[in-house]
Enzyme design. Structure first.
Site, PDB file in Angstrom:
ATOM      1  N   GLU A   1       5.213 -16.159 -21.988  1.00 38.35           N
ATOM      2  CA  GLU A   1       5.778 -17.344 -21.348  1.00 38.35           C
ATOM      3  C   GLU A   1       5.501 -17.255 -19.840  1.00 38.35           C
ATOM      4  OE1 GLU A   1       8.311 -19.785 -19.217  1.00 38.35           O
ATOM      5  OE2 GLU A   1       8.745 -17.637 -19.269  1.00 38.35           O
ATOM      6  N   LEU A   2       5.051 -18.360 -19.243  1.00 38.28           N
ATOM      7  CA  LEU A   2       4.526 -18.323 -17.877  1.00 38.28           C
ATOM      8  C   LEU A   2       5.553 -18.006 -16.799  1.00 38.28           C
ATOM      9  CD1 LEU A   2       1.873 -21.166 -17.802  1.00 38.28           C
ATOM     10  CD2 LEU A   2       1.549 -18.696 -17.923  1.00 38.28           C
TER      11      LEU A   2
ATOM     12  N   ASP B   1      -0.325  -5.648   0.487  1.00 35.44           N
ATOM     13  CA  ASP B   1      -1.635  -5.901  -0.117  1.00 35.44           C
ATOM     14  C   ASP B   1      -1.544  -7.230  -0.856  1.00 35.44           C
ATOM     15  OD1 ASP B   1      -3.150  -3.634   0.603  1.00 35.44           O
ATOM     16  OD2 ASP B   1      -2.181  -2.443  -0.945  1.00 35.44           O
TER      17      ASP B   1
ATOM     18  N   CYS C   1       0.854  -1.185   0.000  1.00 38.02           N
ATOM     19  CA  CYS C   1       0.000   0.000   0.000  1.00 38.02           C
ATOM     20  C   CYS C   1       0.892   1.236   0.000  1.00 38.02           C
ATOM     21  CB  CYS C   1      -0.901   0.000   1.229  1.00 38.02           C
ATOM     22  SG  CYS C   1      -1.853   1.538   1.409  1.00 38.02           S
TER      23      CYS C   1
ATOM     24  N   GLU D   1      -5.806   0.385  -8.737  1.00 35.42           N
ATOM     25  CA  GLU D   1      -6.164   0.836 -10.080  1.00 35.42           C
ATOM     26  C   GLU D   1      -4.922   0.990 -10.957  1.00 35.42           C
ATOM     27  OE1 GLU D   1      -9.131   2.163  -7.034  1.00 35.42           O
ATOM     28  OE2 GLU D   1      -6.952   2.282  -7.184  1.00 35.42           O
TER      29      GLU D   1
END
Length: 125
Positions: free
Chosen positions: A57-58, A41, A34, A76
């Site tokens: 690619e993962l 968070d 945060c 956001e």
């Protein structure tokens, strides 16, 4: 590939570029900080996209998302940044990034950012 956070997104050629299909990646362990309190968070990041010529690619996606761990971000902002960075890397036909953030102060938050961007400005009175 390193096993520490990285902002580099690696891509590979789409094996079926002539077909529209949906790819869904879900990271239920997203963490950032945060920017107001410095407290951690936690949330889930979901990436949905129809690839064009490239796919992400993962492992690089995991390390990219991990790079936010010690940085201060509003929900956001971080959701939109993830979308912008992924769009730049893979140039998809369509993409959405959903940030589902855990309850903080009694409020749960979900942010959805989409590409292509459609503007729906309201007129001011």
């Amino acid at each position: 590939m390193p096993t520490r956070p990285s902002t580099k997104l690696v891509t590979f050629d789409n094996p079926s570029p002539g077909r529209d299909y949906l790819i869904r990646h879900e990271c239920p362990e997203f963490t950032s900080v945060c920017p107001v309190t410095g407290q951690p968070d936690f949330g889930t990041i979901i990436v949905l996209y129809t690839p064009d010529r490239k796919c992400v690619e993962l492992k690089s996606l995991k390390l990219y998302l991990w790079s936010f761990r010690d940085e201060g971000h509003y929900f956001e902002q971080v959701t939109n940044q993830i979308l912008d960075d992924l769009v730049k890397a893979v140039r998809p036909r369509r993409m959405s990034v959903v940030g589902r953030f855990n309850v903080r102060g009694g409020i749960g938050s979900q942010v959805v950012a989409t590409y292509p961007h459609t503007s729906s400005r309201r007129s001011r009175r």
